[in-house]
Design a protein around this motif. Structure first.
Motif, PDB file in Angstrom:
ATOM      1  N   SER A 171      -1.795   9.433 -17.887  1.00 14.43           N
ATOM      2  CA  SER A 171      -2.230   9.048 -16.546  1.00 14.43           C
ATOM      3  C   SER A 171      -3.747   9.227 -16.427  1.00 14.43           C
ATOM      4  N   LEU A 172      -4.349   8.404 -15.577  1.00 15.62           N
ATOM      5  CA  LEU A 172      -5.782   8.520 -15.294  1.00 15.62           C
ATOM      6  C   LEU A 172      -6.022   9.659 -14.322  1.00 15.62           C
ATOM      7  N   VAL A 173      -7.058  10.461 -14.573  1.00 18.09           N
ATOM      8  CA  VAL A 173      -7.414  11.553 -13.668  1.00 18.09           C
ATOM      9  C   VAL A 173      -8.925  11.570 -13.464  1.00 18.09           C
ATOM     10  N   ASN A 174      -9.349  12.242 -12.434  1.00 18.78           N
ATOM     11  CA  ASN A 174     -10.773  12.388 -12.118  1.00 18.78           C
ATOM     12  C   ASN A 174     -11.438  11.033 -11.875  1.00 18.78           C
ATOM     13  N   ASP A 175     -12.736  10.956 -12.114  1.00 11.93           N
ATOM     14  CA  ASP A 175     -13.483   9.739 -11.792  1.00 11.93           C
ATOM     15  C   ASP A 175     -13.440   8.727 -12.936  1.00 11.93           C
ATOM     16  N   LEU A 176     -13.575   7.465 -12.549  1.00 12.46           N
ATOM     17  CA  LEU A 176     -13.625   6.364 -13.500  1.00 12.46           C
ATOM     18  C   LEU A 176     -14.975   5.676 -13.372  1.00 12.46           C
ATOM     19  N   SER A 236      -8.994  -0.233 -26.464  1.00 12.00           N
ATOM     20  CA  SER A 236      -9.527   0.036 -27.805  1.00 12.00           C
ATOM     21  C   SER A 236      -9.970   1.485 -27.961  1.00 12.00           C
ATOM     22  N   SER A 237     -10.680   2.000 -26.967  1.00 15.05           N
ATOM     23  CA  SER A 237     -11.188   3.369 -27.075  1.00 15.05           C
ATOM     24  C   SER A 237     -10.067   4.400 -26.983  1.00 15.05           C
ATOM     25  N   LEU A 238      -9.070   4.144 -26.142  1.00 16.43           N
ATOM     26  CA  LEU A 238      -7.943   5.066 -26.031  1.00 16.43           C
ATOM     27  C   LEU A 238      -7.127   5.065 -27.327  1.00 16.43           C
ATOM     28  N   SER A 239      -6.878   3.874 -27.885  1.00 16.34           N
ATOM     29  CA  SER A 239      -6.145   3.789 -29.149  1.00 16.34           C
ATOM     30  C   SER A 239      -6.890   4.511 -30.261  1.00 16.34           C
ATOM     31  N   GLN A 240      -8.202   4.326 -30.312  1.00 16.26           N
ATOM     32  CA  GLN A 240      -9.011   4.970 -31.345  1.00 16.26           C
ATOM     33  C   GLN A 240      -8.985   6.484 -31.205  1.00 16.26           C
ATOM     34  N   SER A 245     -11.066  12.933 -22.799  1.00  8.40           N
ATOM     35  CA  SER A 245     -12.186  12.144 -22.279  1.00  8.40           C
ATOM     36  C   SER A 245     -12.345  10.887 -23.123  1.00  8.40           C
ATOM     37  N   ILE A 246     -12.373   9.745 -22.444  1.00  4.65           N
ATOM     38  CA  ILE A 246     -12.468   8.449 -23.122  1.00  4.65           C
ATOM     39  C   ILE A 246     -13.802   7.796 -22.794  1.00  4.65           C
ATOM     40  N   GLU A 247     -14.462   7.284 -23.815  1.00  2.68           N
ATOM     41  CA  GLU A 247     -15.720   6.563 -23.624  1.00  2.68           C
ATOM     42  C   GLU A 247     -15.783   5.450 -24.665  1.00  2.68           C
ATOM     43  N   ILE A 255      -8.153  11.000 -19.348  1.00  2.00           N
ATOM     44  CA  ILE A 255      -6.724  10.714 -19.423  1.00  2.00           C
ATOM     45  C   ILE A 255      -5.956  12.024 -19.520  1.00  2.00           C
ATOM     46  N   GLN A 256      -4.933  12.155 -18.698  1.00  3.75           N
ATOM     47  CA  GLN A 256      -4.055  13.314 -18.776  1.00  3.75           C
ATOM     48  C   GLN A 256      -2.905  12.972 -19.719  1.00  3.75           C
ATOM     49  N   LYS A 257      -2.789  13.706 -20.818  1.00  2.72           N
ATOM     50  CA  LYS A 257      -1.701  13.523 -21.785  1.00  2.72           C
ATOM     51  C   LYS A 257      -0.843  14.776 -21.726  1.00  2.72           C
ATOM     52  N   ASN A 258       0.199  14.703 -20.897  1.00  2.00           N
ATOM     53  CA  ASN A 258       0.991  15.881 -20.547  1.00  2.00           C
ATOM     54  C   ASN A 258       0.053  16.968 -20.003  1.00  2.00           C
TER      55      ASN A 258
END
Length: 212
Positions: A31-36, A75-79, A61-63, A53-56
């Motif tokens: 799930s998405l959390v905090n600011d985007l 792409s960045s989340l998969s990587q 942090s995704i960038e 991203i909250q993973k359980n």
């Protein structure tokens, strides 16, 4: 791209239900959390995205940068998750579409500016099989990122289920339980029906060898 539901989506949903049954409380939710933060570069037509991203119980942090927010995010989340979930390398971003459902808008706002938005994401694996994911939200950006999360969540949990069934088959063979071997093998066939998990199983076999 078509927004019509395909027959393969029903099979995909059945597989997803099997994954949930296999993992139970171990099912991973994203799930998405905090600011985007989304930055569009108009000169080179690229998009930068930064979010958490909250993973359980873990925050990631995704960038990343891509051709639009959905490409950058997926792409960045998969990587980010690739080292833990090697099957993600066999899937790639194929198509993305979005449409507004004006029939679901607020009746007091006849301009349609608050209409629901449906996002559809298609990813393809190395075997040439397509997987379709959908999300409906009241925001274009929320629908876009939500459908990417749904896709990645599905794929990593599918890999977790494949690993779990692999170990269950190995344990059943050790205990000479042919009935369980048969049952678990049928589940494995359902899970890997459309490919993408050869490397996952090979990796588990290598890990099994290292333990002995």
């Amino acid at each position: 791209m078509t927004f019509d539901t395909t027959p393969e989506e029903a099979k995909q949903q059945t597989k997803h239900q099997l994954v949930q049954e296999c993992l139970g409380s171990k099912y991973i939710r994203l799930s998405l959390v905090n600011d985007l933060k989304v930055i569009e570069n108009t000169e080179n037509s690229t998009t930068s995205i930064m979010c958490d991203i909250q993973k359980n119980n873990e925050t990631i942090s995704i960038e990343g940068v891509g051709n639009g927010p959905i490409d950058a995010f997926y792409s960045s989340l998969s990587q980010e998750l690739l080292e833990q979930y090697c099957s993600l390398s066999s899937y790639h971003f194929l198509e993305f579409g979005i449409r507004a459902d004006l029939l679901k808008r607020n009746r007091r706002n006849w301009s349609g500016s608050d209409a629901y938005v449906e996002a559809v994401l298609v990813v393809r694996n190395d075997e040439g099989n397509d997987f379709i994911f959908r999300s409906v939200r009241q925001s274009v950006i929320n629908a876009s990122l939500s459908v990417a999360l749904i896709a990645v969540e599905h794929l990593i949990n599918l890999e977790e289920a494949v690993i779990q069934i692999h170990h269950a088959i190995k344990d059943a063979k050790k205990r000479k339980r042919s009935d369980l071997v048969s049952s678990h093998t049928m589940k494995m066939i359902q899970l890997i029906d459309r490919g993408g998990y050869t490397d996952t199983i090979r990796k588990q076999r290598e890990l099994d060898d290292d333990r002995y």
